[in-house]
Design a protein around this motif. Structure first.
Motif, PDB file in Angstrom:
ATOM      1  N   ALA A 127       0.847  -1.213   0.000  1.00 17.56           N
ATOM      2  CA  ALA A 127       0.000   0.000   0.000  1.00 17.56           C
ATOM      3  C   ALA A 127       0.871   1.248   0.000  1.00 17.56           C
ATOM      4  CB  ALA A 127      -0.924  -0.022   1.212  1.00 17.56           C
ATOM      5  N   HIS A 128       1.885   1.258   0.837  1.00 15.86           N
ATOM      6  CA  HIS A 128       2.795   2.409   0.905  1.00 15.86           C
ATOM      7  C   HIS A 128       3.478   2.636  -0.441  1.00 15.86           C
ATOM      8  CE1 HIS A 128       5.758   5.194   2.498  1.00 15.86           C
ATOM      9  NE2 HIS A 128       6.739   4.405   2.083  1.00 15.86           N
ATOM     10  N   ASN A 129       3.893   1.553  -1.088  1.00 14.05           N
ATOM     11  CA  ASN A 129       4.600   1.669  -2.368  1.00 14.05           C
ATOM     12  C   ASN A 129       3.696   2.156  -3.500  1.00 14.05           C
ATOM     13  OD1 ASN A 129       6.994   0.859  -1.210  1.00 14.05           O
ATOM     14  ND2 ASN A 129       6.788  -1.286  -1.811  1.00 14.05           N
ATOM     15  N   ARG A 130       2.373   1.942  -3.369  1.00 16.35           N
ATOM     16  CA  ARG A 130       1.467   2.478  -4.401  1.00 16.35           C
ATOM     17  C   ARG A 130       0.896   3.834  -3.977  1.00 16.35           C
ATOM     18  NH1 ARG A 130      -1.534  -1.982  -2.347  1.00 16.35           N
ATOM     19  NH2 ARG A 130      -3.480  -1.353  -1.319  1.00 16.35           N
ATOM     20  N   HIS A 131       1.602   4.458  -3.015  1.00 14.05           N
ATOM     21  CA  HIS A 131       1.338   5.845  -2.600  1.00 14.05           C
ATOM     22  C   HIS A 131       0.047   6.013  -1.809  1.00 14.05           C
ATOM     23  CE1 HIS A 131       4.760   6.820  -5.070  1.00 14.05           C
ATOM     24  NE2 HIS A 131       4.169   6.323  -6.144  1.00 14.05           N
ATOM     25  N   VAL A 132      -0.400   4.958  -1.148  1.00 10.93           N
ATOM     26  CA  VAL A 132      -1.465   5.091  -0.162  1.00 10.93           C
ATOM     27  C   VAL A 132      -0.852   5.709   1.097  1.00 10.93           C
ATOM     28  CG1 VAL A 132      -3.076   3.823   1.336  1.00 10.93           C
ATOM     29  CG2 VAL A 132      -2.749   3.127  -1.055  1.00 10.93           C
ATOM     30  N   LYS A 133      -1.555   6.654   1.716  1.00 15.27           N
ATOM     31  CA  LYS A 133      -1.077   7.254   2.961  1.00 15.27           C
ATOM     32  C   LYS A 133      -1.347   6.264   4.102  1.00 15.27           C
ATOM     33  CE  LYS A 133      -1.829  11.098   6.162  1.00 15.27           C
ATOM     34  NZ  LYS A 133      -2.690  12.261   6.497  1.00 15.27           N
ATOM     35  N   VAL A 134      -0.297   5.606   4.562  1.00 14.06           N
ATOM     36  CA  VAL A 134      -0.418   4.611   5.627  1.00 14.06           C
ATOM     37  C   VAL A 134       0.151   5.199   6.913  1.00 14.06           C
ATOM     38  CG1 VAL A 134       0.171   2.282   6.386  1.00 14.06           C
ATOM     39  CG2 VAL A 134      -0.159   2.742   3.950  1.00 14.06           C
ATOM     40  N   GLN A 135      -0.588   5.067   8.007  1.00 15.03           N
ATOM     41  CA  GLN A 135      -0.118   5.435   9.338  1.00 15.03           C
ATOM     42  C   GLN A 135      -0.389   4.270  10.276  1.00 15.03           C
ATOM     43  OE1 GLN A 135      -2.322   9.490   8.995  1.00 15.03           O
ATOM     44  NE2 GLN A 135      -0.888   9.753  10.691  1.00 15.03           N
ATOM     45  N   ILE A 136       0.565   4.014  11.171  1.00 12.50           N
ATOM     46  CA  ILE A 136       0.449   2.850  12.058  1.00 12.50           C
ATOM     47  C   ILE A 136       0.650   3.274  13.504  1.00 12.50           C
ATOM     48  CG2 ILE A 136       1.414   0.594  12.660  1.00 12.50           C
ATOM     49  CD1 ILE A 136       2.412   0.418   9.746  1.00 12.50           C
ATOM     50  N   ILE A 137      -0.238   2.792  14.380  1.00 16.18           N
ATOM     51  CA  ILE A 137      -0.083   2.939  15.825  1.00 16.18           C
ATOM     52  C   ILE A 137      -0.025   1.538  16.424  1.00 16.18           C
ATOM     53  CG2 ILE A 137      -1.211   3.649  17.975  1.00 16.18           C
ATOM     54  CD1 ILE A 137      -2.426   5.990  16.472  1.00 16.18           C
ATOM     55  N   SER A 138       0.953   1.315  17.326  1.00 16.10           N
ATOM     56  CA  SER A 138       1.071   0.008  17.962  1.00 16.10           C
ATOM     57  C   SER A 138       1.508   0.183  19.417  1.00 16.10           C
ATOM     58  CB  SER A 138       2.056  -0.877  17.191  1.00 16.10           C
ATOM     59  OG  SER A 138       1.985  -2.223  17.643  1.00 16.10           O
ATOM     60  N   ASP A 139       1.644  -0.928  20.111  1.00 17.05           N
ATOM     61  CA  ASP A 139       2.019  -0.901  21.529  1.00 17.05           C
ATOM     62  C   ASP A 139       3.532  -0.781  21.677  1.00 17.05           C
ATOM     63  OD1 ASP A 139       1.226  -1.368  24.429  1.00 17.05           O
ATOM     64  OD2 ASP A 139       2.686  -2.983  24.119  1.00 17.05           O
ATOM     65  N   ASP A 140       3.970   0.031  22.632  1.00 13.84           N
ATOM     66  CA  ASP A 140       5.406   0.277  22.783  1.00 13.84           C
ATOM     67  C   ASP A 140       6.170  -0.967  23.233  1.00 13.84           C
ATOM     68  OD1 ASP A 140       4.124   0.423  25.284  1.00 13.84           O
ATOM     69  OD2 ASP A 140       5.727   1.653  26.128  1.00 13.84           O
ATOM     70  N   GLU A 141       5.567  -1.783  24.090  1.00 14.32           N
ATOM     71  CA  GLU A 141       6.252  -2.988  24.551  1.00 14.32           C
ATOM     72  C   GLU A 141       6.300  -4.051  23.456  1.00 14.32           C
ATOM     73  OE1 GLU A 141       5.098  -4.544  28.347  1.00 14.32           O
ATOM     74  OE2 GLU A 141       4.622  -2.551  29.131  1.00 14.32           O
ATOM     75  N   CYS A 142       5.200  -4.203  22.725  1.00 13.86           N
ATOM     76  CA  CYS A 142       5.147  -5.240  21.689  1.00 13.86           C
ATOM     77  C   CYS A 142       6.148  -4.969  20.575  1.00 13.86           C
ATOM     78  CB  CYS A 142       3.735  -5.338  21.114  1.00 13.86           C
ATOM     79  SG  CYS A 142       2.564  -6.114  22.234  1.00 13.86           S
ATOM     80  N   MET A 143       6.382  -3.693  20.269  1.00 15.42           N
ATOM     81  CA  MET A 143       7.303  -3.400  19.168  1.00 15.42           C
ATOM     82  C   MET A 143       8.745  -3.793  19.504  1.00 15.42           C
ATOM     83  SD  MET A 143       8.461   0.548  18.857  1.00 15.42           S
ATOM     84  CE  MET A 143       9.808  -0.072  17.877  1.00 15.42           C
TER      85      MET A 143
END
Length: 251
Positions: A127-143
């Motif tokens: 998706a990012h490579n086809r220029h879709v605006k992608v935003q991600i939120i995740s957990d600080d410990e899991c990352m």
């Protein structure tokens, strides 16, 4: 847009319908009204009426507003284009989720506790490579756990943030696609969730509900912190680009 419509209601609330119609039509032409949604419009109209009423009459007015909302929701609301369920463990449902992610054309907001499933990770990269605006939120410990794809996604240029509270988790699991489809449920983006766990997802086409999820996502985004590119990975990237430019120059 909401403020413009509110001012219009406040200044015209005591006029008759024929006097209001031209201004109302202009707001409709300017796309103010469709953007707001029926529930917000009804709320602002009733708030305008309530300003000149007694407290006792406001109680009756509130009941009338609830009745109008019920009628609007049950009789005039279009059926969603997408109403879908996914239950796990089931690799076929993973494929179905990937198809939804691959449908994104403009924007994808991902808010998921943990991402370790490379199939889903790769769908975000596509998706990012086809220029879709992608935003991600995740957990600080899991990352920080082994197998997490959050740093990989950030290193590939996707804006990514995590929560800032070490005593609590960012435990959401949802994605909003093109402001129209929301997919949510118990499902974490892991291999175990696909192959082992009892999980569920609901996908529904509903721009009004998406608007609420987007507002919630943006609130988290404002208060969380960006994931930083690790220095050693940044150095590797710089070296790779440098070596590539040297090869190109020699050729």
């Amino acid at each position: 847009m909401a403020e413009s419509f509110k001012k219009f209601i406040d200044s015209n609330i005591h006029k008759n319908v024929n006097e209001i119609l031209p201004g109302f039509s202009q707001l409709l032409h300017n796309n103010y009204i469709p953007h707001l949604g029926a529930k917000r419009i009804i709320r602002q109209v009733f708030e305008g009426v309530a300003k000149s009423m007694s407290e006792e009459d406001k109680v009756h007015l509130k009941k009338a507003e609830e009745l109008v909302n019920t009628v609007v929701e049950t009789s005039t609301r279009a059926l969603p284009k997408v109403r879908d369920t996914m239950f796990f463990p089931n690799p076929q449902c993973e494929n179905k989720l990937i198809k939804y992610l691959d449908m994104a054309k403009n924007e994808m907001l991902v808010c998921v506790f943990t991402i370790t499933n490379n199939n889903l990770r790769d769908a975000l990269i596509r998706a990012h490579n086809r220029h879709v605006k992608v935003q991600i939120i995740s957990d600080d410990e899991c990352m920080k756990q082994q197998g997490s794809d959050i740093q990989f996604l950030r290193d590939n240029g996707i804006p990514t943030e995590t929560d800032t509270n070490p005593d609590a988790h960012m435990h959401n699991k949802f994605v909003v696609i093109d402001k129209e489809i929301v997919i949510t449920g118990s499902f974490n983006w892991t291999i175990a969730a696909v192959n082992s766990n009892q999980e569920n997802l609901l996908a529904i086409h509903d721009p009004e509900i998406c608007e609420e999820y987007i507002e919630y996502f943006e609130g988290l985004w404002r208060n969380f912190r960006p994931v930083e590119v690790l220095r050693e990975k940044a150095a590797v990237c710089i070296q790779r680009h440098y070596r590539g430019s040297q090869v190109r120059n020699r050729n």
